[in-house]
Design a protein around this motif. Structure first.
Motif, mmCIF file in Angstrom:
data_model
loop_
_atom_site.group_PDB
_atom_site.id
_atom_site.type_symbol
_atom_site.label_atom_id
_atom_site.label_comp_id
_atom_site.label_asym_id
_atom_site.label_seq_id
_atom_site.Cartn_x
_atom_site.Cartn_y
_atom_site.Cartn_z
ATOM 1 N N SER A 196 0.837 -1.200 0.000
ATOM 2 C CA SER A 196 0.000 0.000 0.000
ATOM 3 C C SER A 196 0.874 1.253 0.000
ATOM 4 C CB SER A 196 -0.918 0.025 1.222
ATOM 5 O OG SER A 196 -0.161 0.276 2.397
ATOM 6 N N VAL A 197 0.273 2.340 -0.419
ATOM 7 C CA VAL A 197 0.970 3.626 -0.401
ATOM 8 C C VAL A 197 1.299 4.011 1.032
ATOM 9 C CG1 VAL A 197 0.728 6.088 -0.884
ATOM 10 C CG2 VAL A 197 -0.058 4.402 -2.560
ATOM 11 N N ARG A 198 0.370 3.783 1.929
ATOM 12 C CA ARG A 198 0.598 4.093 3.346
ATOM 13 C C ARG A 198 1.824 3.361 3.868
ATOM 14 N NH1 ARG A 198 -3.283 3.420 8.637
ATOM 15 N NH2 ARG A 198 -1.814 4.470 9.962
ATOM 16 N N GLU A 199 1.967 2.102 3.496
ATOM 17 C CA GLU A 199 3.133 1.324 3.920
ATOM 18 C C GLU A 199 4.421 1.954 3.390
ATOM 19 O OE1 GLU A 199 5.123 -3.117 3.375
ATOM 20 O OE2 GLU A 199 3.084 -2.768 2.630
ATOM 21 N N VAL A 200 4.407 2.381 2.138
ATOM 22 C CA VAL A 200 5.588 3.008 1.547
ATOM 23 C C VAL A 200 5.948 4.283 2.300
ATOM 24 C CG1 VAL A 200 6.513 4.158 -0.510
ATOM 25 C CG2 VAL A 200 5.176 2.056 -0.748
ATOM 26 N N LEU A 201 4.977 5.139 2.521
ATOM 27 C CA LEU A 201 5.249 6.397 3.212
ATOM 28 C C LEU A 201 5.800 6.142 4.610
ATOM 29 C CD1 LEU A 201 2.189 8.544 2.091
ATOM 30 C CD2 LEU A 201 4.553 8.649 1.238
ATOM 31 N N HIS A 202 5.245 5.157 5.298
ATOM 32 C CA HIS A 202 5.731 4.843 6.640
ATOM 33 C C HIS A 202 7.134 4.231 6.600
ATOM 34 C CE1 HIS A 202 5.626 4.047 10.876
ATOM 35 N NE2 HIS A 202 5.983 2.801 10.634
ATOM 36 N N LYS A 203 7.387 3.346 5.631
ATOM 37 C CA LYS A 203 8.701 2.706 5.529
ATOM 38 C C LYS A 203 9.814 3.717 5.337
ATOM 39 C CE LYS A 203 9.237 -0.847 2.727
ATOM 40 N NZ LYS A 203 9.057 -1.868 1.666
ATOM 41 N N TYR A 204 9.568 4.732 4.554
ATOM 42 C CA TYR A 204 10.633 5.677 4.228
ATOM 43 C C TYR A 204 10.599 6.959 5.060
ATOM 44 C CZ TYR A 204 11.474 2.433 0.501
ATOM 45 O OH TYR A 204 11.755 1.286 -0.177
ATOM 46 N N PHE A 205 9.431 7.487 5.318
ATOM 47 C CA PHE A 205 9.335 8.761 6.039
ATOM 48 C C PHE A 205 9.031 8.599 7.527
ATOM 49 C CE2 PHE A 205 8.339 10.112 1.657
ATOM 50 C CZ PHE A 205 9.265 11.137 1.529
ATOM 51 N N GLY A 206 8.603 7.419 7.947
ATOM 52 C CA GLY A 206 8.162 7.285 9.330
ATOM 53 C C GLY A 206 7.017 8.244 9.548
ATOM 54 N N SER A 207 7.117 9.080 10.541
ATOM 55 C CA SER A 207 6.078 10.099 10.778
ATOM 56 C C SER A 207 6.614 11.496 10.434
ATOM 57 C CB SER A 207 5.610 10.042 12.230
ATOM 58 O OG SER A 207 6.708 10.308 13.086
ATOM 59 N N ALA A 208 7.647 11.560 9.605
ATOM 60 C CA ALA A 208 8.317 12.838 9.329
ATOM 61 C C ALA A 208 7.794 13.531 8.068
ATOM 62 C CB ALA A 208 9.821 12.613 9.233
ATOM 63 N N ILE A 209 6.472 13.574 7.926
ATOM 64 C CA ILE A 209 5.852 14.334 6.841
ATOM 65 C C ILE A 209 5.003 15.410 7.486
ATOM 66 C CG2 ILE A 209 4.245 14.303 4.897
ATOM 67 C CD1 ILE A 209 5.020 11.390 4.425
ATOM 68 N N ARG A 210 5.270 16.657 7.105
ATOM 69 C CA ARG A 210 4.473 17.767 7.640
ATOM 70 C C ARG A 210 3.729 18.421 6.483
ATOM 71 N NH1 ARG A 210 5.956 23.473 9.800
ATOM 72 N NH2 ARG A 210 7.966 22.959 8.882
ATOM 73 N N VAL A 211 2.413 18.387 6.561
ATOM 74 C CA VAL A 211 1.557 18.989 5.539
ATOM 75 C C VAL A 211 1.220 20.404 5.984
ATOM 76 C CG1 VAL A 211 -0.612 18.811 4.286
ATOM 77 C CG2 VAL A 211 0.649 16.737 4.909
ATOM 78 N N GLU A 212 1.517 21.337 5.100
ATOM 79 C CA GLU A 212 1.290 22.755 5.426
ATOM 80 C C GLU A 212 0.040 23.272 4.739
ATOM 81 O OE1 GLU A 212 5.121 24.247 4.080
ATOM 82 O OE2 GLU A 212 5.874 24.076 6.121
#
Length: 120
Positions: free
Chosen positions: A104-120
């Motif tokens: 899943s896309v969610r899995e990819v984002l978590h695998k690489y970014f962890g929780s380090a995505i900030r949406v402005e």
């Protein structure tokens, strides 16, 4: 524009006998994220794991190429993005989940970014 944020420690290479105070410096480096699908857009896959650099030596080399000075330390802080840019990233990832060895896309984002995505 989406931006990768890194904390970087560097030193100046001075001429013999020349000294600086301080000898080392820390700064925040913001690197524009390539548009998904364009050259360089997979920086996150090639450099990050669970929100951290997957290889600090590689991260220091990247930072050296950005700043042109010897880098002593480099760490990833976050991806700053907008809802629209994040949606485009998700779409590009979804189009080729096999390239990320994920279900899943969610899995990819978590695998690489962890929780380090900030949406402005």
């Amino acid at each position: 524009m989406a931006t990768y944020v890194f904390r970087v420690g560097f030193r100046l290479d001075t001429a013999p006998g020349v000294r600086t105070t301080p000898e080392t410096f820390e700064t925040t480096v913001r690197v524009p994220a390539a548009t998904p699908g364009e050259d360089g857009w997979l920086l996150f896959r090639d450099a990050l794991w669970r929100g951290e650099l997957n290889d600090e030596r590689h991260g220091r080399r990247l930072a050296e190429s950005w700043l042109g000075v010897p880098i002593d330390a480099c760490s990833f802080s976050e991806l700053q993005t907008t809802e629209e840019e994040l949606a485009a990233l998700r779409e590009a990832i979804a189009s080729d989940l096999d390239a990320f060895n994920a279900e899943s896309v969610r899995e990819v984002l978590h695998k690489y970014f962890g929780s380090a995505i900030r949406v402005e």
